[in-house]
Design an enzyme around this catalytic site. Structure first.
Site, mmCIF file in Angstrom:
data_model
loop_
_atom_site.group_PDB
_atom_site.id
_atom_site.type_symbol
_atom_site.label_atom_id
_atom_site.label_comp_id
_atom_site.label_asym_id
_atom_site.label_seq_id
_atom_site.Cartn_x
_atom_site.Cartn_y
_atom_site.Cartn_z
ATOM 1 N N ARG A 193 5.977 9.430 -7.239
ATOM 2 C CA ARG A 193 6.818 8.839 -6.192
ATOM 3 C C ARG A 193 8.230 8.564 -6.723
ATOM 4 O O ARG A 193 9.215 8.639 -5.981
ATOM 5 C CB ARG A 193 6.165 7.528 -5.733
ATOM 6 C CG ARG A 193 6.942 6.777 -4.686
ATOM 7 C CD ARG A 193 6.152 5.594 -4.156
ATOM 8 N NE ARG A 193 6.122 4.472 -5.090
ATOM 9 C CZ ARG A 193 5.448 3.338 -4.877
ATOM 10 N NH1 ARG A 193 4.719 3.196 -3.791
ATOM 11 N NH2 ARG A 193 5.488 2.363 -5.757
ATOM 12 N N ARG B 229 0.524 -12.684 -2.924
ATOM 13 C CA ARG B 229 0.303 -11.843 -4.096
ATOM 14 C C ARG B 229 -0.324 -12.633 -5.228
ATOM 15 O O ARG B 229 -0.419 -12.144 -6.353
ATOM 16 C CB ARG B 229 1.650 -11.295 -4.560
ATOM 17 C CG ARG B 229 1.664 -9.788 -4.709
ATOM 18 C CD ARG B 229 3.094 -9.368 -4.904
ATOM 19 N NE ARG B 229 3.233 -8.040 -5.390
ATOM 20 C CZ ARG B 229 3.630 -7.019 -4.645
ATOM 21 N NH1 ARG B 229 3.851 -7.170 -3.364
ATOM 22 N NH2 ARG B 229 3.805 -5.848 -5.190
ATOM 23 N N ARG C 120 12.901 4.529 -6.545
ATOM 24 C CA ARG C 120 12.824 3.070 -6.618
ATOM 25 C C ARG C 120 13.067 2.589 -8.041
ATOM 26 O O ARG C 120 12.556 3.175 -8.997
ATOM 27 C CB ARG C 120 11.426 2.607 -6.174
ATOM 28 C CG ARG C 120 11.372 2.167 -4.739
ATOM 29 C CD ARG C 120 9.965 1.835 -4.337
ATOM 30 N NE ARG C 120 9.391 0.710 -5.069
ATOM 31 C CZ ARG C 120 8.340 0.025 -4.643
ATOM 32 N NH1 ARG C 120 7.767 0.342 -3.501
ATOM 33 N NH2 ARG C 120 7.868 -0.963 -5.362
ATOM 34 N N LYS D 231 -0.168 1.274 0.109
ATOM 35 C CA LYS D 231 -0.031 0.089 0.944
ATOM 36 C C LYS D 231 1.128 0.207 1.937
ATOM 37 O O LYS D 231 0.962 -0.084 3.126
ATOM 38 C CB LYS D 231 0.210 -1.080 -0.024
ATOM 39 C CG LYS D 231 0.116 -2.443 0.491
ATOM 40 C CD LYS D 231 0.032 -3.432 -0.674
ATOM 41 C CE LYS D 231 1.111 -3.310 -1.738
ATOM 42 N NZ LYS D 231 2.457 -3.691 -1.315
HETATM 43 P P1 AMP Z 1 6.074 -3.901 -3.327
HETATM 44 O O1 AMP Z 1 7.045 -3.150 -2.505
HETATM 45 O O2 AMP Z 1 5.052 -4.636 -2.490
HETATM 46 O O3 AMP Z 1 5.448 -3.080 -4.414
HETATM 47 O O4 AMP Z 1 6.912 -5.063 -4.083
HETATM 48 C C1 AMP Z 1 7.942 -4.744 -4.977
HETATM 49 C C2 AMP Z 1 8.292 -5.933 -5.852
HETATM 50 O O5 AMP Z 1 8.750 -7.031 -5.031
HETATM 51 C C3 AMP Z 1 7.163 -6.528 -6.664
HETATM 52 O O6 AMP Z 1 6.928 -5.826 -7.873
HETATM 53 C C4 AMP Z 1 7.676 -7.950 -6.921
HETATM 54 O O7 AMP Z 1 8.694 -7.951 -7.905
HETATM 55 C C5 AMP Z 1 8.339 -8.280 -5.595
HETATM 56 N N1 AMP Z 1 7.389 -8.901 -4.650
HETATM 57 C C6 AMP Z 1 6.908 -8.363 -3.485
HETATM 58 N N2 AMP Z 1 6.099 -9.212 -2.857
HETATM 59 C C7 AMP Z 1 6.053 -10.336 -3.624
HETATM 60 C C8 AMP Z 1 5.363 -11.579 -3.524
HETATM 61 N N3 AMP Z 1 4.542 -11.865 -2.499
HETATM 62 N N4 AMP Z 1 5.548 -12.489 -4.503
HETATM 63 C C9 AMP Z 1 6.360 -12.235 -5.540
HETATM 64 N N5 AMP Z 1 7.020 -11.082 -5.711
HETATM 65 C C10 AMP Z 1 6.879 -10.134 -4.770
#
Ligand code: AMP
Length: 185
Positions: free
Chosen positions: A126, A88, A132, A13
């Site tokens: 990754r 989400r 991360r 993504k």
């Molecule tokens: P990502 O980089 O999209 O994988 O997001 C990393 C982390 O950020 C997720 O595992 C959540 O803890 C938090 N996160 C990202 N987007 C959201 C969202 N829309 N709602 C709640 N938590 C989010």
């Protein structure tokens, strides 16, 4: 065009979001990147969400809505956006539906489809490269479960709305980019 990219952790993504935003001239809004920025800067919000993110839980709706929606509104008024990582959950989609006008909501939704065992493998690979905090053996299963329970229902929601395109993302990044550009054209 306002493009929403939905994909489980490890689906590519972030990579596809960056590339497509550039190719299509859209503003890239990545919810996870915005949150990681808050954590890195040590803001009150960053301190509040760091632990949840590390465990792979979703952060509360209100702060993420406040981070994302003004940016989406601004982008929709100019070039359009490529949004990844928000909404989400159905609750977040409903909140966006109440706060944004029709012209500010997603006009097309792409779901990056990847089998679960491939996702697990990709995330752990990754972890070695990116370091991360949430890319580790303990958190991976929880992130996949959170996706299946809370985010996957959005796919049916957008399918019913007639906005959804499903793209097979179990192939090279270049092939996925081209496949997405094809469904959009
Ligand atoms: P990502 O980089 O999209 O994988 O997001 C990393 C982390 O950020 C997720 O595992 C959540 O803890 C938090 N996160 C990202 N987007 C959201 C969202 N829309 N709602 C709640 N938590 C989010």
């Amino acid at each position: 065009m306002n493009l929403l990219l939905i994909g489980p952790p490890g689906s590519g993504k972030g990579t596809q979001g960056e590339r497509l935003a550039e190719r299509l001239g859209l503003d890239h809004i990545a919810a996870g990147d915005l949150l990681r920025g808050e954590v890195a800067a040590g803001t009150p919000l960053g301190k509040r969400v760091a632990d949840l993110m590390e465990r792979g839980e979703l952060v509360p709706d209100e702060p993420i809505i406040e981070l994302v929606l003004p940016r989406a509104r601004r982008a929709a008024a100019s070039h359009g956006y490529l949004l990844d990582g928000f909404p989400r959950s159905l609750e977040q989609a409903r909140a966006a539906g109440q706060k944004l006008t029709a012209a500010e909501l997603p006009t097309v939704v792409v779901y990056l489809d990847v089998p679960r065992d491939v996702l697990r493998r990709r995330i752990l690979a990754r972890a070695v490269v990116e370091g991360r905090a949430d890319d580790n053996e303990e958190t991976v299963e929880n992130r996949l479960k959170v996706f299946a329970d809370q985010t996957r229902p959005l796919v049916d929601h957008y399918r019913e709305g007639g906005l959804l395109h499903v793209v097979d993302a179990d192939r090279s990044p270049d092939e996925v980019t081209e496949a997405i550009l094809r469904v959009l054209s």
